[in-house]
Motif scaffolding. Structure first.
Motif, PDB file in Angstrom:
ATOM      1  N   HIS A 187      14.692  35.993 121.051  1.00  0.00           N
ATOM      2  CA  HIS A 187      16.128  35.752 120.925  1.00  0.00           C
ATOM      3  C   HIS A 187      16.957  36.581 121.902  1.00  0.00           C
ATOM      4  O   HIS A 187      18.090  36.237 122.196  1.00  0.00           O
ATOM      5  CB  HIS A 187      16.595  35.975 119.478  1.00  0.00           C
ATOM      6  CG  HIS A 187      16.563  37.396 119.036  1.00  0.00           C
ATOM      7  ND1 HIS A 187      15.413  38.023 118.604  1.00  0.00           N
ATOM      8  CD2 HIS A 187      17.545  38.320 118.968  1.00  0.00           C
ATOM      9  CE1 HIS A 187      15.698  39.277 118.291  1.00  0.00           C
ATOM     10  NE2 HIS A 187      16.980  39.486 118.499  1.00  0.00           N
ATOM     11  N   ASN A 188      16.414  37.663 122.436  1.00  0.00           N
ATOM     12  CA  ASN A 188      17.147  38.494 123.397  1.00  0.00           C
ATOM     13  C   ASN A 188      16.998  38.019 124.839  1.00  0.00           C
ATOM     14  O   ASN A 188      17.697  38.501 125.723  1.00  0.00           O
ATOM     15  CB  ASN A 188      16.672  39.952 123.315  1.00  0.00           C
ATOM     16  CG  ASN A 188      17.055  40.599 122.011  1.00  0.00           C
ATOM     17  OD1 ASN A 188      18.134  40.375 121.494  1.00  0.00           O
ATOM     18  ND2 ASN A 188      16.147  41.385 121.464  1.00  0.00           N
ATOM     19  N   ASP A 189      16.061  37.109 125.085  1.00  0.00           N
ATOM     20  CA  ASP A 189      15.761  36.648 126.436  1.00  0.00           C
ATOM     21  C   ASP A 189      16.833  35.718 126.988  1.00  0.00           C
ATOM     22  O   ASP A 189      17.588  35.105 126.237  1.00  0.00           O
ATOM     23  CB  ASP A 189      14.430  35.898 126.460  1.00  0.00           C
ATOM     24  CG  ASP A 189      13.235  36.797 126.195  1.00  0.00           C
ATOM     25  OD1 ASP A 189      13.294  37.983 126.559  1.00  0.00           O
ATOM     26  OD2 ASP A 189      12.248  36.301 125.634  1.00  0.00           O
ATOM     27  N   PRO A 240      15.917  40.912 129.013  1.00  0.00           N
ATOM     28  CA  PRO A 240      17.144  41.568 129.464  1.00  0.00           C
ATOM     29  C   PRO A 240      16.906  42.657 130.506  1.00  0.00           C
ATOM     30  O   PRO A 240      17.737  42.858 131.392  1.00  0.00           O
ATOM     31  CB  PRO A 240      17.732  42.165 128.183  1.00  0.00           C
ATOM     32  CG  PRO A 240      17.138  41.377 127.077  1.00  0.00           C
ATOM     33  CD  PRO A 240      15.785  40.944 127.555  1.00  0.00           C
TER      34      PRO A 240
END
Length: 105
Positions: free
Chosen positions: A49-51, A65
């Motif tokens: 989900h952070n990509d 990130p």
């Protein structure tokens, strides 16, 4: 975000088929070494989900990130380096060893 040339995309899709990795993302990563040069890695992976996600020439790309800024404006290509020997190369203006096409000999 990084882009992928048509030649690199063809080779990546071929590799996906060969390794039964269809439906996965191509994860591309970069890190700055102590001497300031960039070190690259890539492989098939699922996303987080952070990509950051993108698509270039039909290849779904995922970047963590920590690599996003280092890969901004870069291109992944697949070129013939020597007679019959092909390699993936990164063309990246963020790499101190980057040579603009007009600067090549």
């Amino acid at each position: 975000m990084i882009t992928i040339s048509k030649a690199a995309a063809r080779q990546i899709r071929f590799s996906m088929e060969e390794t039964q990795s269809e439906g996965m993302f191509l994860r591309i990563a970069a890190r700055r070494l102590a001497n300031g040069a960039l070190d690259y890695a890539m492989g098939f992976d699922s996303g987080d989900h952070n990509d950051s996600y993108s698509n270039s020439n039909g290849v779904d790309i995922v970047v963590a990130p920590t690599s996003t800024e280092l890969l901004a404006g870069a291109e992944l290509d697949y070129v013939e380096m020597e007679d019959g020997e092909h390699h993936f190369i990164f063309i990246n203006p963020n790499d101190r060893e980057h040579i603009k096409p007009s600067q090549k000999e």
